[in-house]
Design a protein around this motif. Structure first.
Motif, PDB file in Angstrom:
ATOM      1  N   PRO A 101       0.827  -1.207   0.000  1.00 60.81           N
ATOM      2  CA  PRO A 101       0.000   0.000   0.000  1.00 60.81           C
ATOM      3  C   PRO A 101       0.861   1.257   0.000  1.00 60.81           C
ATOM      4  CG  PRO A 101       0.166  -0.861   2.212  1.00 60.81           C
ATOM      5  CD  PRO A 101       0.896  -1.835   1.332  1.00 60.81           C
ATOM      6  N   CYS A 102       0.259   2.366  -0.372  1.00 59.47           N
ATOM      7  CA  CYS A 102       0.960   3.653  -0.305  1.00 59.47           C
ATOM      8  C   CYS A 102       1.438   3.884   1.123  1.00 59.47           C
ATOM      9  CB  CYS A 102       0.001   4.761  -0.756  1.00 59.47           C
ATOM     10  SG  CYS A 102       0.756   6.387  -0.756  1.00 59.47           S
ATOM     11  N   ALA A 103       0.528   3.820   2.070  1.00 56.24           N
ATOM     12  CA  ALA A 103       0.880   4.075   3.471  1.00 56.24           C
ATOM     13  C   ALA A 103       0.547   2.859   4.321  1.00 56.24           C
ATOM     14  CB  ALA A 103       0.087   5.274   3.991  1.00 56.24           C
ATOM     15  N   VAL A 104       1.335   2.644   5.382  1.00 54.92           N
ATOM     16  CA  VAL A 104       0.988   1.645   6.398  1.00 54.92           C
ATOM     17  C   VAL A 104      -0.149   2.231   7.227  1.00 54.92           C
ATOM     18  CG1 VAL A 104       1.798   0.368   8.405  1.00 54.92           C
ATOM     19  CG2 VAL A 104       3.356   0.795   6.490  1.00 54.92           C
ATOM     20  N   GLU A 105      -1.283   1.520   7.257  1.00 52.26           N
ATOM     21  CA  GLU A 105      -2.434   2.058   7.990  1.00 52.26           C
ATOM     22  C   GLU A 105      -2.704   1.306   9.287  1.00 52.26           C
ATOM     23  OE1 GLU A 105      -5.639   2.225   5.081  1.00 52.26           O
ATOM     24  OE2 GLU A 105      -4.118   2.651   3.568  1.00 52.26           O
ATOM     25  N   SER A 106      -2.561  -0.009   9.240  1.00 57.60           N
ATOM     26  CA  SER A 106      -2.758  -0.813  10.444  1.00 57.60           C
ATOM     27  C   SER A 106      -2.147  -2.180  10.180  1.00 57.60           C
ATOM     28  CB  SER A 106      -4.254  -0.991  10.751  1.00 57.60           C
ATOM     29  OG  SER A 106      -4.839  -1.855   9.795  1.00 57.60           O
ATOM     30  N   TYR A 107      -1.891  -2.945  11.262  1.00 61.64           N
ATOM     31  CA  TYR A 107      -1.334  -4.279  11.102  1.00 61.64           C
ATOM     32  C   TYR A 107      -2.251  -5.139  10.244  1.00 61.64           C
ATOM     33  CZ  TYR A 107       0.663  -8.825  12.125  1.00 61.64           C
ATOM     34  OH  TYR A 107       1.222 -10.059  11.981  1.00 61.64           O
ATOM     35  N   GLY A 127       5.632   0.146   2.028  1.00 60.24           N
ATOM     36  CA  GLY A 127       4.590   0.788   2.812  1.00 60.24           C
ATOM     37  C   GLY A 127       5.180   2.031   3.434  1.00 60.24           C
ATOM     38  N   GLY A 128       4.469   3.126   3.407  1.00 64.01           N
ATOM     39  CA  GLY A 128       5.005   4.389   3.891  1.00 64.01           C
ATOM     40  C   GLY A 128       4.636   4.642   5.339  1.00 64.01           C
ATOM     41  N   ALA A 129       5.611   5.054   6.148  1.00 62.16           N
ATOM     42  CA  ALA A 129       5.340   5.443   7.532  1.00 62.16           C
ATOM     43  C   ALA A 129       5.452   6.959   7.679  1.00 62.16           C
ATOM     44  CB  ALA A 129       6.325   4.758   8.470  1.00 62.16           C
ATOM     45  N   GLY A 143       4.387   7.133  11.329  1.00 62.57           N
ATOM     46  CA  GLY A 143       5.686   7.296  11.961  1.00 62.57           C
ATOM     47  C   GLY A 143       6.239   5.964  12.447  1.00 62.57           C
ATOM     48  N   GLU A 144       6.923   5.983  13.608  1.00 61.73           N
ATOM     49  CA  GLU A 144       7.591   4.767  14.084  1.00 61.73           C
ATOM     50  C   GLU A 144       6.620   3.600  14.238  1.00 61.73           C
ATOM     51  OE1 GLU A 144      10.084   5.204  17.541  1.00 61.73           O
ATOM     52  OE2 GLU A 144      10.918   3.192  17.325  1.00 61.73           O
ATOM     53  N   LYS A 145       5.394   3.883  14.649  1.00 63.43           N
ATOM     54  CA  LYS A 145       4.407   2.800  14.770  1.00 63.43           C
ATOM     55  C   LYS A 145       4.238   2.090  13.420  1.00 63.43           C
ATOM     56  CE  LYS A 145      -0.438   2.002  15.746  1.00 63.43           C
ATOM     57  NZ  LYS A 145      -1.740   2.701  15.639  1.00 63.43           N
ATOM     58  N   GLY A 146       4.214   2.874  12.364  1.00 64.98           N
ATOM     59  CA  GLY A 146       4.083   2.290  11.027  1.00 64.98           C
ATOM     60  C   GLY A 146       5.306   1.452  10.669  1.00 64.98           C
ATOM     61  N   LEU A 147       6.495   1.938  11.053  1.00 64.46           N
ATOM     62  CA  LEU A 147       7.727   1.186  10.765  1.00 64.46           C
ATOM     63  C   LEU A 147       7.697  -0.190  11.438  1.00 64.46           C
ATOM     64  CD1 LEU A 147      10.382   4.027  11.256  1.00 64.46           C
ATOM     65  CD2 LEU A 147       9.620   3.047   9.074  1.00 64.46           C
ATOM     66  N   LYS A 148       7.228  -0.211  12.701  1.00 67.62           N
ATOM     67  CA  LYS A 148       7.172  -1.485  13.428  1.00 67.62           C
ATOM     68  C   LYS A 148       6.229  -2.471  12.749  1.00 67.62           C
ATOM     69  CE  LYS A 148       8.387   0.153  18.032  1.00 67.62           C
ATOM     70  NZ  LYS A 148       7.851   0.769  19.260  1.00 67.62           N
ATOM     71  N   ILE A 149       5.062  -1.970  12.354  1.00 68.42           N
ATOM     72  CA  ILE A 149       4.086  -2.838  11.678  1.00 68.42           C
ATOM     73  C   ILE A 149       4.703  -3.389  10.393  1.00 68.42           C
ATOM     74  CG2 ILE A 149       1.871  -2.820  10.457  1.00 68.42           C
ATOM     75  CD1 ILE A 149       0.916  -0.683  12.478  1.00 68.42           C
ATOM     76  N   LEU A 150       5.349  -2.520   9.642  1.00 67.95           N
ATOM     77  CA  LEU A 150       5.943  -2.939   8.370  1.00 67.95           C
ATOM     78  C   LEU A 150       6.955  -4.063   8.597  1.00 67.95           C
ATOM     79  CD1 LEU A 150       6.245  -2.367   5.295  1.00 67.95           C
ATOM     80  CD2 LEU A 150       8.042  -0.739   5.880  1.00 67.95           C
ATOM     81  N   ARG A 151       7.810  -3.871   9.617  1.00 63.80           N
ATOM     82  CA  ARG A 151       8.837  -4.871   9.933  1.00 63.80           C
ATOM     83  C   ARG A 151       8.194  -6.212  10.302  1.00 63.80           C
ATOM     84  NH1 ARG A 151      13.396  -5.273   8.129  1.00 63.80           N
ATOM     85  NH2 ARG A 151      12.426  -7.229   7.596  1.00 63.80           N
ATOM     86  N   GLU A 164       9.906   4.841   2.798  1.00 60.28           N
ATOM     87  CA  GLU A 164      10.473   6.157   2.460  1.00 60.28           C
ATOM     88  C   GLU A 164      11.024   6.859   3.688  1.00 60.28           C
ATOM     89  OE1 GLU A 164       8.035   8.630  -0.007  1.00 60.28           O
ATOM     90  OE2 GLU A 164       9.418  10.324   0.149  1.00 60.28           O
ATOM     91  N   VAL A 165      12.149   7.565   3.474  1.00 61.19           N
ATOM     92  CA  VAL A 165      12.680   8.439   4.510  1.00 61.19           C
ATOM     93  C   VAL A 165      12.743   9.845   3.924  1.00 61.19           C
ATOM     94  CG1 VAL A 165      15.111   7.943   3.955  1.00 61.19           C
ATOM     95  CG2 VAL A 165      14.502   8.764   6.225  1.00 61.19           C
ATOM     96  N   MET A 166      12.304  10.833   4.683  1.00 60.36           N
ATOM     97  CA  MET A 166      12.172  12.190   4.162  1.00 60.36           C
ATOM     98  C   MET A 166      13.059  13.205   4.850  1.00 60.36           C
ATOM     99  SD  MET A 166       8.055  12.288   4.228  1.00 60.36           S
ATOM    100  CE  MET A 166       8.015  14.081   4.131  1.00 60.36           C
ATOM    101  N   ASP A 167      13.550  12.868   6.032  1.00 61.51           N
ATOM    102  CA  ASP A 167      14.216  13.862   6.874  1.00 61.51           C
ATOM    103  C   ASP A 167      15.534  13.232   7.338  1.00 61.51           C
ATOM    104  OD1 ASP A 167      15.034  15.391   9.099  1.00 61.51           O
ATOM    105  OD2 ASP A 167      12.971  15.892   9.620  1.00 61.51           O
ATOM    106  N   PRO A 168      16.650  13.933   7.203  1.00 63.76           N
ATOM    107  CA  PRO A 168      17.921  13.333   7.626  1.00 63.76           C
ATOM    108  C   PRO A 168      17.898  12.902   9.087  1.00 63.76           C
ATOM    109  CG  PRO A 168      18.254  15.608   6.830  1.00 63.76           C
ATOM    110  CD  PRO A 168      16.825  15.263   6.600  1.00 63.76           C
TER     111      PRO A 168
END
Lengths: 338, 338, 338, 338
Positions: A101-107, A127-129, A143-151, A164-168
């Motif tokens: 999906p474009c964005a991670v929305e839920s597990y 999946g985008g966080a 954010g981080e919650k989305g990263l965890k779900i993705l992993r 995706e990462v947007m900010d250094p």
């Protein structure tokens, strides 16, 4: 580098330019024609690049000859680079089939989508966080919650993950959860971000900017390579144009164009390129026929409920049909999907 | 929002869409024509924006009506905003005359240029300490040392200073030295950076991205405004086009286009737009005649020795001539240069 | 048609617009929202098209809904049109393989090329007798002499022939020699020429203009169809863009885009699209994978001696290799080459 | 012309190219660098232009140096050309103020508009009798009847007249009624039409094509000049771009860009460029400030009833206000309106 002088340039002007070149430790070769004088500059062209020769009186045009990138060039590295993302190879005959999906929305939603795209043959889960949204009022990602779900979902289905990462400042955080960084089109020339992912030891998917030339794309790859990270995969995802019936204009010729000049793999994203599910299957097939090293497609189990870019997502069964076509074309092209 | 259904959409499809709208607390107005059904959605359109209605079966087109930005809009704020940079006003009849070199190279060079542009009538000094360069091998700027020089030279000549910030981690550092932040074209959609300068209390010059529409530009301004910083000045600096004899294509119609929709001031940068000193004077004059709130021009005392973008810089005496023209046109247009 | 009124439009303005619509025999449906009034216009939209509603005070936007073309649309003709050029079918699963030199130069050269492309599998021979050249000093074509050579060589090799017509006064002359007219990109909106070939009874290959949208292309097809000639084949040949490493940007998404809206066949010309022999093979393959109804490639037996566009021509053996690939992809796609 | 060879080109390849150049009566100057060999070609570059050097094995790039146009160039004719249309001068400090409706609709309507624009200061009357319309179902113009009305109304108000010609077969007819031919944007590369008006003895207004570069525009002017007609006025009218809030993108930098390279006058058409009456006044002012030789504006006494392009027309009182501004700016710029 070739310096073309204006008609009627004076001997003083010519001498001034020649001295300027020689002061930099380079050699100047003069060709004096009936109408114009031309100076060929021999030596390390980089010494001259920062130097605005075009501003010298008497100069009409400055024509660079050597390509401005080195590490990304085929001259530097003749063999195709193969990038490994987890156990998946990209390049050298192996196709990356990136879906999600474009964005991670839920597990639950991601788990359902991952199961289906895996079954259809996808080998990397996206999946985008953190989401770059045109409007500050649109959903910005979990954010981080989305990263965890993705992993977690990636591990469950045995798929390496891409986000995706947007900010250094987020690079280290994202690095903890992802197998591959994505640099989005809007950040292709966010040079501080490029340097930051260049210092990581995980591969980077670098998307072409909305009005970037192929040369610009390779220059941005050079930023990452120059920091020491050699695992860069390029992505053609359409550019801005006057055509108003598609979201962007997919420039498939960028695939053979990049491959002629660079050893880096290049994949194609027909989802963002067209923004239209009715055009994605044909463009996914065309990408494989054009020798792309992979295809990146957004898939959602219920596009009308997607929190981001739902209108352009394929349904899982549509994705299955695309993968069936791709497998048959990949066989003709001599490519494999690991 | 208007939803246009496909020909022969079924009553079930129509009911599904209507229910979907009503579940969000909005009202749906049906118009059934001979060929098509159209649904007008009444209520807070933002609730629908994140929702990809176009993905619902039976929907042909979704046509938004309300503008997606609020704080940047003239509906929200009818009067022209006047932004103060030090003692200089931008907007509401006051013109910003921003000049200086592309990059800060040394105290001596900047001091010489500042003295000359001040004498010619410039009222804000620009100079880059962090430079976004296409090539990682090009001069990247002096960093904090450059910021200090800029501050000192600005103070010496009584000019507020403007400098680019590229990385959210540098915002606090830059804030200590500058009077106005510049967000460059490549970072117009670097949303984390926009949020960061949005939290500062110094004005921001936001340059249009290379393939940004006027609406995209206003959406990026909205990011800054939404964080609480109301002092945003927009800058038209040319967009990418097929014309290969100029660096970019200056879209001067963006000036009245922005002014019709937004209360924010907008200035014009003919240096980056054209990349050609022979075209800059005419475009600077045209900007003032088009009601721009200022002109941003790169000036260098010795363009062939400039470390960055020298070929497009004007010489101080060329800048003087442009300023003479601008003053006469400003008088006709009823504008003043503070 | 949807008419969106400005905020705060007055009842007088609304009544004025409604009366205007009703005077044309149409019905107006009002939707009054909290912020805006919207008017849906029901009836024959063509009556309104010529009428510049956007100029009426109080109107903010006019949004057409129905497509402006009819005869070219799938709504009008649901089945794929199959165009016959001599014995060759284009569309409906049959691929046109058009090949030949840019310009007809001599009987000998054309004969040699025709023999080779025929052997490789081409089924239509192309060659220009009237050439649209950017410079008045470039080779302009052999005129009628070229047409005669083309006809003779086509007959000798059993191939129908295709040639460009540029001037309405030449249509009858060209019609005597050719099996299919080509309308070039520069003439896509030369409406008098379109009408003239619309009155002929031979098929027309209509190339997309350099900055034409897909809708513009279909509107130009409509000009030909409206005169009675139903045998129109469209051709995607690249559009102008900012990318400077290719001659044009090939918009392959135009293939499925056209097929969704229109019953007309569409082929792809990777030669003019890229201008680079190194990119043509990949783009020819991609065209077939994207479901194009044919591929148009320039072939010359000695490109460096070609009088026109030699740099972009393939050699006969390169064309042979492309045809081998195309045959294998066509089999996967379920297409045949007659 | 500069020929850049690929790295590692062989002595045989180099000799082959040098012989090729010398066979054409030209001289080849070799510069052998560490990485590459470069060949400068001295002599009449036109001999080489038709010759696709880029197709020779071993050649990487061919860089032309001389401009491809001659009669249109400042090198050929250093002084600004002044074109006379009736008693009105265009160029050399004299501004053409061209105004009138998009299409000639009736004697009464045109007479009313002509009276008003004449009073406001317009000096040339425009009106279309043959209209290039995207749709075959739109109003196509009154033809000869329209030409007669235009002539009569022009004579009554003492204004020379301008009208578009689209078909080479109409050139003689149009010539009987008009004082100046207009070649529209869609026909800028209709080379047969350019040759036809090139043989007439009345001036030609040549509009820039929708995706034409400045060089393309000058090459099309060269077609007319080469036939013997030296009275060519160019017109910038906007080009296609990704910006979707204006009809086209006005490229005002084309004005100084043309003036640097060519002696021909150039005017600006903000009506077609923007398609928006709210932007036309600012762009008309900017055109004069950019040193354009005139401004072309559509004016209609009742835009909502106009049969063509009404939405973009100014009302006569709006035109009056624009002319008041232009007169004040023209005074500053040292220009006169005859």
């Amino acid at each position: 580098m070739i310096i073309v002088l204006k008609p009627h340039s004076t001997p003083e002007q010519i001498n001034h330019i020649v001295r300027h070149i020689e002061e930099m430790g380079l050699k100047a070769h003069l060709s004096q024609g009936e109408l114009r004088t031309i100076i060929g500059v021999i030596g390390d062209e980089d010494k001259l690049r920062a130097d605005p020769l075009a501003a010298i009186p008497g100069v009409e045009q400055v024509l660079p000859i050597l390509k401005p990138y080195k590490l990304a060039s085929r001259e530097f590295h003749a063999q195709d680079t193969v990038v490994k993302v987890g156990k998946v190879s990209i390049g050298g005959g192996s196709l990356a089939m990136i879906a999600g999906p474009c964005a991670v929305e839920s597990y639950e939603v991601l788990d359902e989508i991952a199961g289906k795209v895996r079954a259809a043959g996808a080998n990397i889960l996206r999946g985008g966080a953190f989401k770059p949204r045109t409007s500050p009022y649109s959903f910005q990602g979990l954010g981080e919650k989305g990263l965890k779900i993705l992993r977690e979902v990636g591990d469950k289905h045995g798929m390496p993950v891409l986000t995706e990462v947007m900010d250094p400042r987020q690079v280290e955080l994202v690095e903890r959860y992802t197998d591959m960084f994505q640099i989005g089109a809007r950040n292709m020339q966010n040079f501080d971000l490029l340097k930051e992912v260049g210092q990581m030891r995980k591969p980077v998917l670098l998307k072409r900017g909305m009005s970037a030339t192929v040369k610009d794309l390779l220059m941005s790859a050079e930023y990452i390579l120059a920091e020491g990270n050699r695992d860069v995969v390029l992505c053609e995802r359409g550019v801005r144009s006057f055509e108003d019936s598609t979201r962007n204009m997919l420039d498939l010729s960028a695939v053979p164009n990049v491959k002629g000049q660079s050893h880096l793999p290049i994949i194609v994203d027909p989802s963002h390129a067209t923004g239209r599910p009715d055009l994605i299957p044909a463009m996914a097939r065309a990408a494989v026929a054009a020798s792309a090293d992979g295809v990146h497609i957004e898939v959602h189990s219920c596009p009308p409920k997607a929190l981001s870019d739902g209108a352009q997502a394929l349904l899982p069964n549509q994705y299955q049909a695309v993968m069936d076509d791709i497998r048959r074309l990949a066989a003709v092209m001599g490519k494999t999907i690991s």
